[in-house]
Write a protein that holds these residues in place. Structure first.
Motif, PDB file in Angstrom:
ATOM      1  N   ARG A 228     -20.139 -31.723  57.034  1.00  0.00           N
ATOM      2  CA  ARG A 228     -19.313 -32.052  58.193  1.00  0.00           C
ATOM      3  C   ARG A 228     -18.126 -31.077  58.290  1.00  0.00           C
ATOM      4  O   ARG A 228     -16.951 -31.473  58.354  1.00  0.00           O
ATOM      5  CB  ARG A 228     -18.811 -33.496  58.119  1.00  0.00           C
ATOM      6  CG  ARG A 228     -19.934 -34.519  58.033  1.00  0.00           C
ATOM      7  CD  ARG A 228     -19.456 -35.956  58.128  1.00  0.00           C
ATOM      8  NE  ARG A 228     -19.039 -36.265  59.479  1.00  0.00           N
ATOM      9  CZ  ARG A 228     -17.807 -36.603  59.836  1.00  0.00           C
ATOM     10  NH1 ARG A 228     -16.847 -36.675  58.916  1.00  0.00           N
ATOM     11  NH2 ARG A 228     -17.499 -36.868  61.092  1.00  0.00           N
ATOM     12  N   PRO A 229     -18.438 -29.769  58.367  1.00  0.00           N
ATOM     13  CA  PRO A 229     -17.354 -28.776  58.389  1.00  0.00           C
ATOM     14  C   PRO A 229     -16.730 -28.568  59.766  1.00  0.00           C
ATOM     15  O   PRO A 229     -15.767 -27.813  59.906  1.00  0.00           O
ATOM     16  CB  PRO A 229     -18.073 -27.503  57.936  1.00  0.00           C
ATOM     17  CG  PRO A 229     -19.461 -27.671  58.471  1.00  0.00           C
ATOM     18  CD  PRO A 229     -19.762 -29.133  58.374  1.00  0.00           C
ATOM     19  N   GLY A 230     -17.280 -29.177  60.804  1.00  0.00           N
ATOM     20  CA  GLY A 230     -16.812 -28.979  62.172  1.00  0.00           C
ATOM     21  C   GLY A 230     -17.917 -28.398  63.031  1.00  0.00           C
ATOM     22  O   GLY A 230     -18.821 -27.701  62.548  1.00  0.00           O
ATOM     23  N   VAL A 231     -17.845 -28.663  64.332  1.00  0.00           N
ATOM     24  CA  VAL A 231     -18.898 -28.240  65.257  1.00  0.00           C
ATOM     25  C   VAL A 231     -19.034 -26.717  65.272  1.00  0.00           C
ATOM     26  O   VAL A 231     -20.146 -26.174  65.226  1.00  0.00           O
ATOM     27  CB  VAL A 231     -18.596 -28.760  66.682  1.00  0.00           C
ATOM     28  CG1 VAL A 231     -19.581 -28.169  67.698  1.00  0.00           C
ATOM     29  CG2 VAL A 231     -18.646 -30.273  66.708  1.00  0.00           C
ATOM     30  N   GLY A 232     -17.926 -26.000  65.303  1.00  0.00           N
ATOM     31  CA  GLY A 232     -17.982 -24.542  65.362  1.00  0.00           C
ATOM     32  C   GLY A 232     -18.627 -23.937  64.126  1.00  0.00           C
ATOM     33  O   GLY A 232     -19.446 -23.011  64.216  1.00  0.00           O
ATOM     34  N   GLY A 255     -25.884 -40.381  57.040  1.00  0.00           N
ATOM     35  CA  GLY A 255     -24.440 -40.492  57.206  1.00  0.00           C
ATOM     36  C   GLY A 255     -24.047 -40.245  58.641  1.00  0.00           C
ATOM     37  O   GLY A 255     -24.863 -40.338  59.573  1.00  0.00           O
ATOM     38  N   ASP A 256     -22.788 -39.913  58.844  1.00  0.00           N
ATOM     39  CA  ASP A 256     -22.264 -39.656  60.179  1.00  0.00           C
ATOM     40  C   ASP A 256     -22.725 -38.276  60.641  1.00  0.00           C
ATOM     41  O   ASP A 256     -22.317 -37.243  60.094  1.00  0.00           O
ATOM     42  CB  ASP A 256     -20.739 -39.726  60.144  1.00  0.00           C
ATOM     43  CG  ASP A 256     -20.108 -39.530  61.522  1.00  0.00           C
ATOM     44  OD1 ASP A 256     -20.844 -39.258  62.488  1.00  0.00           O
ATOM     45  OD2 ASP A 256     -18.874 -39.660  61.620  1.00  0.00           O
ATOM     46  N   ARG A 257     -23.585 -38.241  61.638  1.00  0.00           N
ATOM     47  CA  ARG A 257     -24.129 -36.976  62.153  1.00  0.00           C
ATOM     48  C   ARG A 257     -23.596 -36.634  63.545  1.00  0.00           C
ATOM     49  O   ARG A 257     -24.236 -35.918  64.313  1.00  0.00           O
ATOM     50  CB  ARG A 257     -25.665 -37.032  62.184  1.00  0.00           C
ATOM     51  CG  ARG A 257     -26.303 -37.260  60.817  1.00  0.00           C
ATOM     52  CD  ARG A 257     -25.877 -36.199  59.828  1.00  0.00           C
ATOM     53  NE  ARG A 257     -26.376 -36.434  58.478  1.00  0.00           N
ATOM     54  CZ  ARG A 257     -25.827 -35.963  57.396  1.00  0.00           C
ATOM     55  NH1 ARG A 257     -24.711 -35.233  57.479  1.00  0.00           N
ATOM     56  NH2 ARG A 257     -26.340 -36.193  56.200  1.00  0.00           N
ATOM     57  N   SER A 258     -22.416 -37.144  63.847  1.00  0.00           N
ATOM     58  CA  SER A 258     -21.830 -36.871  65.167  1.00  0.00           C
ATOM     59  C   SER A 258     -21.560 -35.383  65.364  1.00  0.00           C
ATOM     60  O   SER A 258     -21.736 -34.846  66.469  1.00  0.00           O
ATOM     61  CB  SER A 258     -20.536 -37.670  65.358  1.00  0.00           C
ATOM     62  OG  SER A 258     -19.600 -37.374  64.324  1.00  0.00           O
ATOM     63  N   GLN A 259     -21.135 -34.688  64.295  1.00  0.00           N
ATOM     64  CA  GLN A 259     -20.883 -33.249  64.425  1.00  0.00           C
ATOM     65  C   GLN A 259     -22.185 -32.481  64.663  1.00  0.00           C
ATOM     66  O   GLN A 259     -22.193 -31.493  65.400  1.00  0.00           O
ATOM     67  CB  GLN A 259     -20.181 -32.723  63.174  1.00  0.00           C
ATOM     68  CG  GLN A 259     -18.747 -33.210  63.013  1.00  0.00           C
ATOM     69  CD  GLN A 259     -18.029 -32.541  61.852  1.00  0.00           C
ATOM     70  OE1 GLN A 259     -18.575 -31.646  61.196  1.00  0.00           O
ATOM     71  NE2 GLN A 259     -16.796 -32.968  61.597  1.00  0.00           N
ATOM     72  N   THR A 260     -23.274 -32.941  64.065  1.00  0.00           N
ATOM     73  CA  THR A 260     -24.571 -32.297  64.284  1.00  0.00           C
ATOM     74  C   THR A 260     -24.980 -32.414  65.743  1.00  0.00           C
ATOM     75  O   THR A 260     -25.429 -31.438  66.364  1.00  0.00           O
ATOM     76  CB  THR A 260     -25.644 -32.934  63.378  1.00  0.00           C
ATOM     77  OG1 THR A 260     -25.245 -32.820  62.018  1.00  0.00           O
ATOM     78  CG2 THR A 260     -26.986 -32.260  63.586  1.00  0.00           C
TER      79      THR A 260
END
Length: 731
Positions: A228-232, A255-260
């Motif tokens: 989860r390092p960030g979208v960019g 887990g939380d895959r919102s950034q993916t």
């Protein structure tokens, strides 16, 4: 003419019929087995049985072929005669791969993004997740994506045997067959990385996987979305260099895959603008589809498995709701028991109430007896030793063991015997009422003994003309065995503490058959003892409430009864009690709509009885079921803590009940074992009663075998010879 052979066959058929297990026993057993199977299946598909979280540290690479270490991310080791080869993705083509799913939250969002940009991908699914969310696997296939195996339980295969690897693959394929009607030739090992990360531990697994007909697909571009390092950063990590083709690693579960999901919205259109195509692996390589349709038995086996998993998920959800309900019921009941019992005890201790002038007029004691030769002498002697004037009538209900003869031979004053043909306990009591000389009638069982003060304590509430019946304090006399000690705890905590609560609420549900007293006018008004149910004591108590009479509890009116000493006898007794209670609740159900005292009992007493005597005992074993589930599947510490918390609440209630009854606390040592074993027996009995009620079955009264081990406390009067009139039997 009947030959010996024919007779032998006939006898064998009769024996076979006799051995047939009655449906009322078979159905509870099958239901318990089914529930256990569903729980095991749930643990199975939640990776809670065979989960192995070990990860192999890096090892040497001298046994890995150089062409694999320096080759592409697709490893083909399927040939038994040729060395393994690797494949690379052509330039300007990207094969997106998503591991560890499907996930009910993130996988649909990933699929939506792919559909929005007309992109395709490979989803390497685990069997545990795919079996729980088969509709997502089906959607993947229908929308043109490829599906690959990621094992069933996600273990590091370098630790596993060939048999375990085969099991992981076959179970994963079984789920795909049931979910989407396909099998696949694509495989990705858990915890895999680039091809050059192969070592001497993982390479033998890859070779074996290839020998089973699979292409092993690793990656050469890691988005590192799991960090989860960030979208960019995710989008940058996923971008191939210099227009090269790539297999990109992402995740749609774990887990939380919102950034993916957000990164896909940025990454897909940007790379398409650069001329990249997002294709399936086989399309990118120009190879046949990795999917093969499944038909016949394999298809139906897969569908059956997926359906069974779905059923197990729903059943466990229902059981979890049941556990929440029983938790509320248990805590509510114990809270009410403690609070109201404390108020009741304080009222009695302070004696801030009075029933009226002391009751001193003689009473009639009815002793219905059927084959009670072991107990009847102790029972009658305890009544003769009473410090209160009594007339004793023993109603012999067609005994075949000489019960009536034993009583007559005792030559005791004011003791009569009434003989009748066997007609059941209610008929015997009604016959006794007809022969009674006094207006207060005490009823007891033929296996019970009274203390000298029991009758006196029992009849004092009748000084209040509103009181129609009084419940005494029934206690277990044969408590030296384990099963006797368990019943002793149940009587003191479950029955007598309950009666204190019901006494204050004015909705006493049951006058115990072992020790109770009735105003004769009250019995006449309701038609005497009813034969409509198997729990005549509960039935008559409810009828008295509905007729407007008060029913109260006399805690010092102690009676000592002989409890069942074997599981079979206990089963028979409690089966009759629980089934009879259900009958009584159903018989008096219209009280809920009545007005006045009947309506009050219907809207207060009946719900309490239904919740605390039927629903709660039926659901109580869920506490132990989830204890076992937690011990086997986890989380063990939280499960044990929760179970011990419930046990602690019960122990507090039991200790308080024992203190009120002035009983020795040593019996409470067996409380944990009682909760584990005894509660299950009561559950099965209650379940069987439900089945009998729902199937319209009928249950006859069942006589328990007695030993005569219970004697009245204190001294016993010696046998005294009275006049012939004192012992004259009445027809």
């Amino acid at each position: 003419m009947t030959t010996p052979v024919t007779r032998g066959r006939h006898n064998r058929k009769k024996q076979t019929r006799r051995r047939r297990l009655p449906m009322r026993y078979l159905l509870p057993f099958l239901l318990l087995v089914a529930l256990l199977a569903m729980l095991m299946l749930r643990g199975y598909v939640h990776s809670e049985i065979l989960a192995d979280h070990r990860i192999q540290p890096p090892a040497a690479t001298d046994q890995v072929p150089e062409q694999v270490l320096e080759g592409g991310p697709v490893i083909d080791a399927r040939s038994a005669t040729e060395p393994a080869k690797t494949l690379r993705i052509p330039d300007h083509r990207i094969v997106l791969t998503f591991d560890d799913g499907p996930d009910p939250v993130w996988t649909p969002r990933v699929l939506d993004k792919l559909k929005e940009y007309d992109a395709h991908a490979i989803f390497f699914v685990t069997g545990t997740m795919a079996s729980r969310y088969p509709e997502l696997v089906k959607r993947m296939v229908e929308e043109g994506h490829e599906v690959g195996l990621h094992t069933f339980n996600h273990p590091d295969l370098s630790y596993q045997s060939h048999a375990r690897i085969d099991w992981e693959l076959s179970q994963n394929q079984l789920v795909l067959a049931g979910a989407a009607g396909i099998r696949t030739s694509l495989f990705r090992p858990p915890y895999s990385s680039f091809a050059d990360a192969m070592d001497d531990k993982s390479w033998p697994v890859t070779e074996y996987i290839g020998s089973r007909g699979y292409l092993t697909v690793v990656n050469n571009t890691d988005s590192e979305d799991w960090k989860r390092p960030g979208v960019g950063v995710i989008s940058k990590n996923a971008t191939p260099k210099d227009g090269k083709g790539a297999i990109v690693l992402m995740h749609d579960s774990g887990g939380d895959r919102s950034q993916t999901v957000a990164a896909l919205g940025h990454f897909l259109p940007r790379m398409q603008d650069k001329g990249y195509e997002f294709a399936n692996l086989t399309v990118a390589l120009g190879a046949p589809s990795a999917h093969t349709p499944v038909t016949g038995l394999a298809l139906w086996k897969g569908k059956a498995f997926v359906h069974a998993v779905d059923v197990s998920e729903h059943i466990t959800d229902v059981m979890a709701v049941g556990l929440a309900v029983i938790g509320v019921l248990v805590l509510t009941r114990f809270g009410l028991m403690l609070l109201l019992s404390f108020v009741h005890a304080r009222r009695v201790r302070k004696r801030d109430f009075s029933w009226g002038e002391p009751v001193t007029r003689p009473v009639t004691v009815l002793v219905p007896a059927y084959n009670e030769r072991e107990c009847i002498a102790n029972t009658v002697r305890s009544l003769v030793a009473s410090d209160y004037p009594v007339e004793v009538i023993v109603i012999d209900d067609g005994s075949t063991d000489g019960t009536a003869d034993i009583v007559e031979a005792m030559w005791l004053p004011d003791v009569r015997v009434v003989r009748q043909r066997n007609a059941g306990k209610p008929a015997a009591l009604n016959n006794g009422i007809a022969h009674a000389r006094h207006d207060i009638i005490v009823m007891m069982d033929g296996d019970t003994v009274f203390e000298p003060a029991t009758v006196r304590e029992l009849v004092q509430p009748f000084a209040d003309p509103r009181v129609g019946a009084v419940a005494g304090n029934a206690k277990v006399g044969n408590r030296d065995s384990m099963i006797g000690a368990w019943q002793h705890i149940e009587y003191v905590m479950g029955f007598n503490l309950d009666r204190r609560m019901y006494d204050l609420l004015r909705c006493m549900p049951t006058i115990p058959g072992a020790v109770g007293a009735f105003r004769r006018d009250a019995l006449d008004r309701i038609g005497g003892m009813s034969e409509d149910t198997l729990a005549e004591d509960t039935d008559v108590t409810m009828a008295l409430h509905r007729d407007g009479w008060r029913v109260v509890y006399a805690e010092n009116a102690r009676a000592w009864t002989e409890a069942p000493e074997s599981v079979q006898q206990l089963w028979s007794q409690r089966y009759r009690w629980s089934y009879g209670t259900m009958q009584a609740i159903w018989k008096h159900r219209r009280a809920v709509l009545d007005r006045g005292p009947s309506g009050r009992f219907g809207r207060v007493g009946l719900p309490f009885v239904a919740l605390f005597m039927v629903v709660a005992p039926l659901l109580a074993p869920l506490i132990d079921v989830f204890l076992l589930y937690g011990l086997v599947f986890g989380p063990t510490q939280k499960t044990v803590a929760a179970w011990l918390g419930v046990l602690a609440v019960q122990a507090v209630c039991a200790a308080y009940a024992f203190r009120l009854d002035r009983e020795r606390m040593t019996y409470l040592i067996s409380l944990p074992l009682q909760q584990i074993l005894y509660r299950q027996l009561m559950y099965v009995v209650l379940l069987q009663s439900w089945i009998t009620a729902l199937t319209g079955g009928r249950l006859r009264w069942q006589k328990l075998r007695r030993t005569g081990a219970v004697e009245a406390p204190g001294s016993m009067p010696s046998q005294r010879r009275g006049s012939s009139n004192d012992r004259r039997p009445v027809a």
